[in-house]
Scaffold this motif. Sequence first.
Motif, PDB file in Angstrom:
ATOM      1  N   TRP A  62       1.770   8.901 -10.913  1.00  0.00           N
ATOM      2  CA  TRP A  62       2.381   8.397  -9.780  1.00  0.00           C
ATOM      3  C   TRP A  62       1.923   7.234  -9.263  1.00  0.00           C
ATOM      4  CZ3 TRP A  62      -1.147   8.040  -5.716  1.00  0.00           C
ATOM      5  CH2 TRP A  62      -2.466   8.670  -6.022  1.00  0.00           C
ATOM      6  N   PHE A  63       2.580   6.658  -8.424  1.00  0.00           N
ATOM      7  CA  PHE A  63       2.267   5.531  -7.561  1.00  0.00           C
ATOM      8  C   PHE A  63       2.209   5.658  -6.044  1.00  0.00           C
ATOM      9  CE2 PHE A  63       6.644   4.552  -7.907  1.00  0.00           C
ATOM     10  CZ  PHE A  63       7.137   4.000  -6.669  1.00  0.00           C
ATOM     11  N   ALA A  64       1.648   5.078  -5.219  1.00  0.00           N
ATOM     12  CA  ALA A  64       1.828   5.112  -3.674  1.00  0.00           C
ATOM     13  C   ALA A  64       1.788   3.629  -3.288  1.00  0.00           C
ATOM     14  CB  ALA A  64       0.577   5.884  -3.006  1.00  0.00           C
ATOM     15  N   LEU A  65       2.386   3.476  -2.223  1.00  0.00           N
ATOM     16  CA  LEU A  65       2.612   2.295  -1.432  1.00  0.00           C
ATOM     17  C   LEU A  65       2.026   2.783   0.039  1.00  0.00           C
ATOM     18  CD1 LEU A  65       6.171   1.160  -2.379  1.00  0.00           C
ATOM     19  CD2 LEU A  65       4.113  -0.023  -3.095  1.00  0.00           C
ATOM     20  N   VAL A  66       1.100   1.852   0.770  1.00  0.00           N
ATOM     21  CA  VAL A  66       0.898   2.014   2.125  1.00  0.00           C
ATOM     22  C   VAL A  66       0.866   0.752   2.652  1.00  0.00           C
ATOM     23  CG1 VAL A  66      -1.065   2.613   3.592  1.00  0.00           C
ATOM     24  CG2 VAL A  66      -0.618   3.701   1.176  1.00  0.00           C
ATOM     25  N   ARG A  67       1.614   0.548   4.008  1.00  0.00           N
ATOM     26  CA  ARG A  67       1.784  -0.605   4.855  1.00  0.00           C
ATOM     27  C   ARG A  67       0.888  -0.365   5.963  1.00  0.00           C
ATOM     28  NH1 ARG A  67       7.636  -3.129   6.188  1.00  0.00           N
ATOM     29  NH2 ARG A  67       6.766  -4.852   7.879  1.00  0.00           N
ATOM     30  N   ILE A  68       0.155  -1.363   6.047  1.00  0.00           N
ATOM     31  CA  ILE A  68      -0.795  -1.306   7.086  1.00  0.00           C
ATOM     32  C   ILE A  68      -0.419  -2.909   7.997  1.00  0.00           C
ATOM     33  CG2 ILE A  68      -3.257  -1.424   7.759  1.00  0.00           C
ATOM     34  CD1 ILE A  68      -3.848  -0.424   4.864  1.00  0.00           C
ATOM     35  N   GLU A  69      -0.492  -2.532   9.479  1.00  0.00           N
ATOM     36  CA  GLU A  69      -0.239  -3.641  10.243  1.00  0.00           C
ATOM     37  C   GLU A  69      -0.904  -3.337  11.489  1.00  0.00           C
ATOM     38  OE1 GLU A  69       4.077  -5.319  10.424  1.00  0.00           O
ATOM     39  OE2 GLU A  69       4.430  -3.279   9.504  1.00  0.00           O
ATOM     40  N   GLY A  70      -2.163  -3.994  11.608  1.00  0.00           N
ATOM     41  CA  GLY A  70      -2.995  -3.871  12.649  1.00  0.00           C
ATOM     42  C   GLY A  70      -3.411  -2.376  13.150  1.00  0.00           C
ATOM     43  N   ASP A  71      -3.316  -2.128  14.500  1.00  0.00           N
ATOM     44  CA  ASP A  71      -3.922  -0.599  14.855  1.00  0.00           C
ATOM     45  C   ASP A  71      -2.661   0.329  14.767  1.00  0.00           C
ATOM     46  OD1 ASP A  71      -6.435  -1.674  15.245  1.00  0.00           O
ATOM     47  OD2 ASP A  71      -5.828  -2.028  17.388  1.00  0.00           O
ATOM     48  N   GLU A  73      -0.188   3.036  12.916  1.00  0.00           N
ATOM     49  CA  GLU A  73      -0.466   4.066  12.170  1.00  0.00           C
ATOM     50  C   GLU A  73       0.130   3.352  10.890  1.00  0.00           C
ATOM     51  OE1 GLU A  73      -1.821   7.368  11.750  1.00  0.00           O
ATOM     52  OE2 GLU A  73      -2.641   6.776  13.798  1.00  0.00           O
ATOM     53  N   PRO A  74      -0.517   3.922   9.625  1.00  0.00           N
ATOM     54  CA  PRO A  74      -0.159   3.261   8.374  1.00  0.00           C
ATOM     55  C   PRO A  74       0.992   4.232   8.003  1.00  0.00           C
ATOM     56  CG  PRO A  74      -2.035   4.579   8.106  1.00  0.00           C
ATOM     57  CD  PRO A  74      -1.949   4.598   9.638  1.00  0.00           C
ATOM     58  N   ARG A  75       1.909   3.540   7.139  1.00  0.00           N
ATOM     59  CA  ARG A  75       3.230   3.874   6.590  1.00  0.00           C
ATOM     60  C   ARG A  75       2.958   4.047   4.981  1.00  0.00           C
ATOM     61  NH1 ARG A  75       7.714  -0.161   8.776  1.00  0.00           N
ATOM     62  NH2 ARG A  75       9.165   1.253   7.942  1.00  0.00           N
ATOM     63  N   ALA A  76       3.258   5.126   4.382  1.00  0.00           N
ATOM     64  CA  ALA A  76       3.159   5.291   3.196  1.00  0.00           C
ATOM     65  C   ALA A  76       4.189   6.281   2.517  1.00  0.00           C
ATOM     66  CB  ALA A  76       1.767   6.283   3.165  1.00  0.00           C
ATOM     67  N   PHE A  77       4.427   5.788   1.163  1.00  0.00           N
ATOM     68  CA  PHE A  77       5.130   6.316   0.368  1.00  0.00           C
ATOM     69  C   PHE A  77       4.540   6.908  -0.996  1.00  0.00           C
ATOM     70  CE2 PHE A  77       7.972   5.901  -3.443  1.00  0.00           C
ATOM     71  CZ  PHE A  77       9.046   6.789  -3.201  1.00  0.00           C
ATOM     72  N   ILE A  78       4.780   7.897  -1.317  1.00  0.00           N
ATOM     73  CA  ILE A  78       4.252   8.550  -2.594  1.00  0.00           C
ATOM     74  C   ILE A  78       5.547   8.720  -3.576  1.00  0.00           C
ATOM     75  CG2 ILE A  78       3.885  10.950  -1.872  1.00  0.00           C
ATOM     76  CD1 ILE A  78       1.257  10.670  -3.525  1.00  0.00           C
ATOM     77  N   SER A  79       5.350   8.463  -4.865  1.00  0.00           N
ATOM     78  CA  SER A  79       6.509   8.583  -5.665  1.00  0.00           C
ATOM     79  C   SER A  79       6.547  10.168  -6.220  1.00  0.00           C
ATOM     80  CB  SER A  79       6.217   7.661  -7.148  1.00  0.00           C
ATOM     81  OG  SER A  79       5.065   8.268  -7.817  1.00  0.00           O
ATOM     82  N   ASP A  80       5.516  10.968  -6.138  1.00  0.00           N
ATOM     83  CA  ASP A  80       5.618  12.364  -6.540  1.00  0.00           C
ATOM     84  C   ASP A  80       4.763  13.334  -5.745  1.00  0.00           C
ATOM     85  OD1 ASP A  80       6.364  14.767  -7.673  1.00  0.00           O
ATOM     86  OD2 ASP A  80       5.953  14.103  -9.774  1.00  0.00           O
ATOM     87  N   ASP A 114       7.635   7.506   3.927  1.00  0.00           N
ATOM     88  CA  ASP A 114       8.262   6.667   4.613  1.00  0.00           C
ATOM     89  C   ASP A 114       9.409   5.769   3.532  1.00  0.00           C
ATOM     90  OD1 ASP A 114       9.595   4.618   6.115  1.00  0.00           O
ATOM     91  OD2 ASP A 114       7.823   4.384   7.399  1.00  0.00           O
ATOM     92  N   PHE A 115      10.437   6.137   3.498  1.00  0.00           N
ATOM     93  CA  PHE A 115      11.268   5.426   2.521  1.00  0.00           C
ATOM     94  C   PHE A 115      11.927   4.112   3.158  1.00  0.00           C
ATOM     95  CE2 PHE A 115      11.578   9.804   1.562  1.00  0.00           C
ATOM     96  CZ  PHE A 115      11.733  10.027   0.047  1.00  0.00           C
ATOM     97  N   ASP A 116      11.610   3.805   4.242  1.00  0.00           N
ATOM     98  CA  ASP A 116      11.950   2.847   4.728  1.00  0.00           C
ATOM     99  C   ASP A 116      11.007   1.635   4.913  1.00  0.00           C
ATOM    100  OD1 ASP A 116      14.700   3.555   5.261  1.00  0.00           O
ATOM    101  OD2 ASP A 116      13.956   4.506   7.293  1.00  0.00           O
TER     102      ASP A 116
END
Length: 160
Positions: A62-71, A73-80, A114-116
């Motif tokens: 699997w893979f994951a992506l996490v988007r972090i911008e300052g304070d 809440e992180p936005r994340a996507f996981i492939s499975d 978060d698919f977006d």
Amino acid sequence: MPSGPSNLFAAAFSRDGDRWSGVEVDLSSAEIADDVTDLVQESLGLSGDELALLCVEVEDEWFALVRIEGDAEPRAFISDVQIGGDRFGEMFTELAGAAPSTESNDLGVRPAGDFDLLDDLGVSSEELLELSMEEGALPGDTLSVIAERLSFAEELDRLR
């Protein structure tokens, strides 16, 4: 708590204008999902509202992506979400706002989160979903395609 996977790779990238820079991130000390954000910001030396993107891959699973911008809440996507019971799988499933699946793997991969999160960077939700569900594609290959689209493939390759 279950242990982590034996072959986890994590790298974080920050963008300054059109240029991305990256560092490998050691997630071994992360015990809860909030620790991931702290480790990324610390590894990149972020101090404000800079954009950071964490890419995580576990072997061929699997893979994951996490988007972090300052304070924010992180936005994340996981492939499975059917990734088993290791602590990293649980952490990234939690970051993606999904519950680990207790169903069998007969249904194929089940992306969640978060698919977006990459829409404004050039990878649409439809594209992210399609890439994550491409039959026969390994998580590392999918992250490479995403990195190429976002213009940090050279940085990702350098860290691998």
